[in-house]
Design an enzyme around this catalytic site. Structure first.
Site, mmCIF file in Angstrom:
data_model
loop_
_atom_site.group_PDB
_atom_site.id
_atom_site.type_symbol
_atom_site.label_atom_id
_atom_site.label_comp_id
_atom_site.label_asym_id
_atom_site.label_seq_id
_atom_site.Cartn_x
_atom_site.Cartn_y
_atom_site.Cartn_z
ATOM 1 N N LYS A 277 -8.484 -5.326 -2.912
ATOM 2 C CA LYS A 277 -7.065 -5.561 -3.096
ATOM 3 C C LYS A 277 -6.881 -6.972 -2.892
ATOM 4 O O LYS A 277 -5.704 -7.527 -3.706
ATOM 5 C CB LYS A 277 -6.011 -4.696 -2.070
ATOM 6 N N ASP B 168 -0.243 5.223 0.856
ATOM 7 C CA ASP B 168 -0.353 5.973 2.110
ATOM 8 C C ASP B 168 -0.635 5.482 3.498
ATOM 9 O O ASP B 168 -1.276 4.520 3.401
ATOM 10 C CB ASP B 168 -1.907 6.922 1.789
ATOM 11 N N ASP C 66 -1.969 -0.368 6.079
ATOM 12 C CA ASP C 66 -2.399 0.001 7.327
ATOM 13 C C ASP C 66 -3.901 0.456 7.564
ATOM 14 O O ASP C 66 -4.332 0.556 8.482
ATOM 15 C CB ASP C 66 -1.733 1.365 7.383
ATOM 16 N N ASN D 237 -8.842 -0.499 3.618
ATOM 17 C CA ASN D 237 -9.125 -0.903 2.124
ATOM 18 C C ASN D 237 -7.849 -1.871 1.986
ATOM 19 O O ASN D 237 -7.767 -2.499 1.066
ATOM 20 C CB ASN D 237 -8.885 0.070 1.130
ATOM 21 N N ASP E 184 0.706 -1.273 -0.025
ATOM 22 C CA ASP E 184 -0.047 0.038 0.057
ATOM 23 C C ASP E 184 0.953 1.216 0.021
ATOM 24 O O ASP E 184 2.062 1.217 0.392
ATOM 25 C CB ASP E 184 -0.954 0.256 1.209
ATOM 26 N N THR F 160 -2.889 0.159 -4.202
ATOM 27 C CA THR F 160 -3.260 1.424 -3.683
ATOM 28 C C THR F 160 -4.802 1.653 -3.994
ATOM 29 O O THR F 160 -5.339 1.132 -5.126
ATOM 30 C CB THR F 160 -2.448 2.497 -4.124
ATOM 31 N N GLY F 161 -5.223 2.464 -3.240
ATOM 32 C CA GLY F 161 -6.529 3.064 -3.511
ATOM 33 C C GLY F 161 -6.648 4.298 -4.600
ATOM 34 O O GLY F 161 -7.568 4.590 -5.225
#
Length: 281
Positions: A203, A13, A226, A229, A11, A45-46
């Site tokens: 994910k 962020d 973290d 998501n 991930d 990632t989102g």
């Protein structure tokens, strides 16, 4: 026995990036070292693909990205789509209609690009509660007069819809309203947002699909995350790693908790489980 990790999913962020949205030289060096050992590095990632920092998109060892929470798997070198699972235009319009009931900055992701109403962008600080995200957001979104009108004009399926709320109580009301709609998946990655994808998109599922395509077994995959998501990804990976700053839901499904993103937790986990000979299981 020892199980060699062949793929790392990361991930961005709150995980790979610091709070200032940077990747440290030490972490970059560790990624390069892992890549030289033949480990496949995947950004999960989102963010849309264009929101992934250029230095990571261009890192030789990073060949694949899972973007928009799993809406797409992208070959970063060829800039081609390997797999995609998009939100229908009809459902996207329904989500925007719900969002219009609240004081929220809404955005739509078409073809790896985020679009946002220019009027709301002028009030970004009201909706995006993390100042460290402001510059990233401004530099990666295209502003349009009306994203509802854009969505209706395009009339095509999209990666996802996101809503950022000025008031958390309104966000909670919107969450309850949205969860009544069939055909969608909703997650929260910031604490004050709602991200909406097509049903079944996450994910974790896409990570295992990519691993299967590459001939990599589930137990040979490590994933670091973290936020909400990231739960499926950390849970479904052979070795799930939660950041020290992760929410409890991620830590609860993880096999290991590393240091925080501010203390280069990703690099430390890679050193522990990969660069020093692999995981004992």
């Amino acid at each position: 026995m020892d199980q060699k990790i062949k793929l790392i999913a990361l991930d961005l962020d709150g995980t790979l990036l610091t709070e200032k949205k940077k990747i440290t030289p030490y972490t970059m060096q560790i990624l390069e070292n892992a890549s030289r050992q033949g480990v496949v590095i995947v950004i999960a990632t989102g963010r849309p693909f264009m929101g992934i920092p250029e230095e990571l998109r261009n890192l030789p060892g990073i060949r694949y990205a899972i973007s928009s929470n799993g809406a797409k798997i992208i070959d970063t070198k060829k800039k081609s789509i390997i797999m995609e699972h998009l939100l229908s235009a009809q459902l996207a319009i329904k989500m925007l209609e719900i969002g219009n009931h609240y004081d929220a900055l809404q955005e739509v992701y078409f073809e790896d690009q985020g679009y946002v109403d220019e009027a709301k962008m002028n009030q970004l600080a009201k909706y995006h509660h993390n100042p460290n995200m402001w510059e990233y957001f401004k530099s990666t979104r295209k502003q349009v007069p009306d994203i509802m009108e854009l969505t209706k004009q395009k009339n095509q399926d999209m990666d996802k819809v996101q809503m950022l709320f000025a008031d958390l109580s309104e966000r909670d009301k919107a969450w309850k309203e949205i969860e009544q709609i069939k055909g969608i998946t909703q997650v929260d990655s910031l604490g004050y947002n709602i991200e909406i994808n097509a049903s079944g998109v996450n994910k974790g599922v896409k990570l295992l699909e990519l691993g299967k395509r590459l001939g990599i077994k589930q137990e040979e995959i490590m994933a670091c995350g973290d936020g909400q998501n990231d739960v499926t990804m950390v849970q479904m990976a052979g070795l799930g790693v939660a950041m020290g700053n992760a929410i409890e839901a991620v830590k609860n499904v993880a096999d290991y908790v590393t240091d925080t993103n501010e203390q280069e937790g990703v690099a430390k986990a890679i050193e522990k489980f990969i660069l020093e000979g692999g995981r004992e299981c």
